[in-house]
Design an enzyme around this catalytic site. Structure first.
Site, PDB file in Angstrom:
ATOM      1  N   HIS A  62       0.683  -0.907  -0.064  1.00  9.30           N
ATOM      2  CA  HIS A  62       0.000   0.203   0.360  1.00  9.30           C
ATOM      3  C   HIS A  62       0.860   1.217  -0.156  1.00  9.30           C
ATOM      4  O   HIS A  62       1.901   1.284   0.527  1.00  9.30           O
ATOM      5  CB  HIS A  62      -1.090  -0.550   0.922  1.00  9.30           C
ATOM      6  N   ASP A 164       5.798   2.136   6.695  1.00  8.19           N
ATOM      7  CA  ASP A 164       4.344   1.587   6.819  1.00  8.19           C
ATOM      8  C   ASP A 164       3.762   2.216   5.400  1.00  8.19           C
ATOM      9  O   ASP A 164       2.574   2.848   5.517  1.00  8.19           O
ATOM     10  CB  ASP A 164       3.301   1.291   8.395  1.00  8.19           C
ATOM     11  N   GLU A 194      -5.514   1.880   2.390  1.00 11.46           N
ATOM     12  CA  GLU A 194      -4.963   0.005   3.110  1.00 11.46           C
ATOM     13  C   GLU A 194      -5.558   0.775   4.401  1.00 11.46           C
ATOM     14  O   GLU A 194      -6.429   0.004   5.689  1.00 11.46           O
ATOM     15  CB  GLU A 194      -3.995   0.166   3.050  1.00 11.46           C
ATOM     16  N   GLU A 195      -4.915   2.103   4.738  1.00 13.26           N
ATOM     17  CA  GLU A 195      -4.617   2.630   6.311  1.00 13.26           C
ATOM     18  C   GLU A 195      -6.039   2.850   6.658  1.00 13.26           C
ATOM     19  O   GLU A 195      -6.872   2.995   7.809  1.00 13.26           O
ATOM     20  CB  GLU A 195      -4.083   4.135   6.859  1.00 13.26           C
ATOM     21  N   ASP A 217       4.126  -5.780   3.695  1.00 13.60           N
ATOM     22  CA  ASP A 217       3.290  -4.540   4.876  1.00 13.60           C
ATOM     23  C   ASP A 217       4.098  -5.482   6.181  1.00 13.60           C
ATOM     24  O   ASP A 217       5.238  -6.296   6.263  1.00 13.60           O
ATOM     25  CB  ASP A 217       2.171  -4.612   5.288  1.00 13.60           C
ATOM     26  N   HIS A 303       3.152   3.048  12.963  1.00 12.42           N
ATOM     27  CA  HIS A 303       1.943   4.214  13.369  1.00 12.42           C
ATOM     28  C   HIS A 303       2.682   5.649  14.189  1.00 12.42           C
ATOM     29  O   HIS A 303       2.310   6.438  14.606  1.00 12.42           O
ATOM     30  CB  HIS A 303       0.865   3.989  13.895  1.00 12.42           C
TER      31      HIS A 303
END
Ligand SMILES: [Zn+2]
Length: 331
Positions: A62, A164, A194-195, A217, A303
């Site tokens: 992603h 990410d 994606e998130e 990922d 994150h």
């Protein structure tokens, strides 16, 4: 490969605003594939025909990153914001954010008595403006910002924002560079959104009609001080996913990935992730179902603006992708 990672992590691309990342990747992969197109949602889809009667293999990484979106601007020029994807308030104080147009700001907090009271609604972005009118010259309602997180080379490990999942994108680009002959028809998809719910993978998998789907990922690790128990560690190889909260990987495909790793002495570890999901879940449930699995990159501080990966693990992931595509895929 570090330069590729630097370039990809530093591109701007919160969910739904992936155009700058897409343009960067488009330029990188065009010489490596037969055909590149962008679909209605913004997924970048590259096709490379196989040399034999192999399978249609969809590989997905992603492009989008987490971020914030402006919801209100007050009279003093402070912005209130909501999250794009899984944003933790604790990781935000003092963090700088950058908007698509180049405006930047610092995240500050109202005073709170206890950390558990630290919610996004207590936070604000200070773009250095002294009034609403001044702030509005730089940003508007609905504008998205990404974290400011420069790429830093720590030697064996590297750190940046948006690892990410730009590290997955980088691995996919590098695998396309290194892959010689493959019997398989490869559909390399750099997905969007994606998130915020694995959305781009859903439409692209429908269109690609793959026989097999593999997502690339990040996954978390359990090797920092007093970490939650997790078998995956930095530096111990590509993580082959067994399960996360969004899918149970196809057992035959998972076994096949393990066999490929063993046959080529590629370091690997098995991953059971208790929370979180990946694009593989959307691929698995496309049309009447697709055998799907995940090659995960062990990462720390996911994150946050400082996501870390180990270069040896990155190398293992590239090799596992390449070797998997070079041989027959028996499920
Ligand atoms: Zn991700």
């Amino acid at each position: 490969m570090k330069e590729l990672i630097r370039e990809l992590t530093q591109a701007f691309g919160p969910s739904g605003s992936e155009a700058p990342v897409r343009e960067t990747i488009d330029t990188l992969i065009r010489p490596l594939v037969k055909e590149v197109r962008t679909d209605a949602l913004g997924n970048l889809i590259a096709f490379r025909p196989g040399t034999g009667s192999g399978k249609r293999v969809m590989l997905a990484a992603h492009m989008d990153e987490i971020g914030v979106i402006v919801t209100a601007i007050d009279d003093k020029g402070f912005l209130r914001f909501s999250n794009i994807g899984g944003v933790n308030a604790l990781a935000l104080i003092g963090t700088r954010v950058v908007f698509a147009g180049g405006a930047a700001g610092v995240i500050g907090s109202e005073p709170v008595d206890e950390l558990k009271d630290l919610k996004l609604e207590k936070l604000f972005i200070d773009v250095g403006a002294s009034s609403r009118a001044a702030a509005e010259k730089q940003v508007g309602i609905g504008d998205m910002a990404a974290f400011h997180g420069p790429f830093q080379d720590l030697g064996d490990r590297v750190v940046a924002k948006a690892m990410d999942d730009r590290i997955g994108c980088a691995i996919l680009v590098q695998a396309l560079r290194e892959l010689q002959d493959s019997p398989h028809h490869l559909i390399a998809v750099f997905t969007v959104q994606e998130e915020v719910g694995l959305r781009g993978a859903r439409t692209s998998a429908y269109g690609a009609e793959p026989d097999v789907g593999i997502a690339l990922d990040v996954t978390r690790v359990g090797d920092t001080p007093k970490s939650r128990t997790m078998e995956v560690s930095m530096g111990k190889g590509a993580a082959i996913k067994v399960k996360d909260a969004s899918l149970i990987c196809h057992v035959g495909l998972r076994r096949h990935l393990v066999e490929v790793a063993k046959a080529h002495q590629i370091p690997y570890q098995l991953e059971v992730l208790e929370r979180g999901g990946t694009d593989a879940s959307s691929i698995q449930m496309a049309r009447s179902g697709v055998p799907a699995g995940v090659i995960s990159i062990p990462s720390r501080y996911i994150h946050t603006p400082s996501e870390m990966v180990d270069m040896a693990d990155v190398r293992s992931c590239v090799q596992l992708v390449v070797k998997t595509l070079e041989g027959p895929i028996d499920l």
